[in-house]
Design a protein around this motif. Sequence first.
Motif, PDB file in Angstrom:
ATOM      1  N   ASP A  58      -1.676   4.254   6.773  1.00  0.00           N
ATOM      2  CA  ASP A  58      -0.667   5.157   8.002  1.00  0.00           C
ATOM      3  C   ASP A  58      -1.873   5.303   9.112  1.00  0.00           C
ATOM      4  O   ASP A  58      -3.101   5.342   8.876  1.00  0.00           O
TER       5      ASP A  58
ATOM      6  N   THR B 215      -4.188   4.941   2.096  1.00  0.00           N
ATOM      7  CA  THR B 215      -2.968   4.581   2.834  1.00  0.00           C
ATOM      8  C   THR B 215      -3.062   3.751   4.013  1.00  0.00           C
ATOM      9  O   THR B 215      -4.313   3.802   4.610  1.00  0.00           O
TER      10      THR B 215
ATOM     11  N   TRP C 187       0.787  -1.166   0.040  1.00  0.00           N
ATOM     12  CA  TRP C 187      -0.064   0.048  -0.129  1.00  0.00           C
ATOM     13  C   TRP C 187       0.915   1.230   0.163  1.00  0.00           C
ATOM     14  O   TRP C 187       2.096   1.159   0.405  1.00  0.00           O
ATOM     15  N   PRO C 188       0.504   2.355  -0.446  1.00  0.00           N
ATOM     16  CA  PRO C 188       1.075   3.653  -0.318  1.00  0.00           C
ATOM     17  C   PRO C 188       1.131   3.893   1.053  1.00  0.00           C
ATOM     18  O   PRO C 188       0.402   3.518   1.978  1.00  0.00           O
ATOM     19  N   THR C 189       2.111   4.539   1.489  1.00  0.00           N
ATOM     20  CA  THR C 189       2.380   5.253   2.955  1.00  0.00           C
ATOM     21  C   THR C 189       2.836   6.688   2.778  1.00  0.00           C
ATOM     22  O   THR C 189       3.749   7.055   2.026  1.00  0.00           O
TER      23      THR C 189
END
Length: 284
Positions: free
Chosen positions: A284, A282, A112-114
């Motif tokens: 996060d 994200t 996943w993007p972070t």
Amino acid sequence: MRTVEFAPGITLPAIAQGTWHLGEDPTRRREEVAALRAGIDLGLTVIDTAEMYADGEAERVVAEAIAGRREEVFLVSKVWPTHARRDLVMRAAEGSLARLGTDHLDLYLLHWPTLRVPLEETLDALVTLVRQGKTRAIGVSNFPAAWFRRAQTLLPLDVPLRVDQVPYSPADRRAERDPLPAVREAGALLMGWGPLKFVNQAASPAARAVLETVAVRHGRSWQQVVLNWVTTHPGVQAIAKAANPAHTRANAAATDFELTPGDLAEIEAAFPLPEHGLELETMD
């Protein structure tokens, strides 16, 4: 079996074997291993897994399935974004290799993007893994087009992103707007995850009825129709999980018939294209 181009001169089956939720129940381990082995026998040689799946147990299930057959398989795993720091990427890759019982992956993805780690740092670690022979190629997962394009600009020309793995299904067609055009423009492959999951969770009774009608017309199941529909799109591979050999055989047969233009029109009328594509999400 229908195929897709992964890289110049390299083709893969249009359906990959997924492993999400495998390894969670020890009593099903033998059947899960048998399902993956049956897939290899039938030409479903791409196996997609991740360190996150069952806290690594899915990778151990895969290791049992590919024991003695590693060179027959195109092996994909993913690093979780909490491990996106350079040192943690390297450690995570070694952990996946150990659980999988191999010295290299064919493809390694950022799951996943972070926003917690600079993308440059994560990509630099992935490139290092390629240089070390720990993975043959790299990619990303759940990246919208803007992030995918940015990642490509941060990479050396000889180590491009080969894949963006995103949700894709008749019931979730966002990828057709974003990021599929960008992925195609880059000559990369879109791996569509959750093709059956989204139909199960989001399809209306009327839309499901359309899939059933098309399935009856071809003497197939609606699940096979969905996988066939996904793989009619150029540059798209469908990821389908099977927990037993019978289910694997059904998945493997999902591309040995042709949906007609009328079938496709009915399906796409029942599942209209959304206004917006995939947006940044994200962990996060």
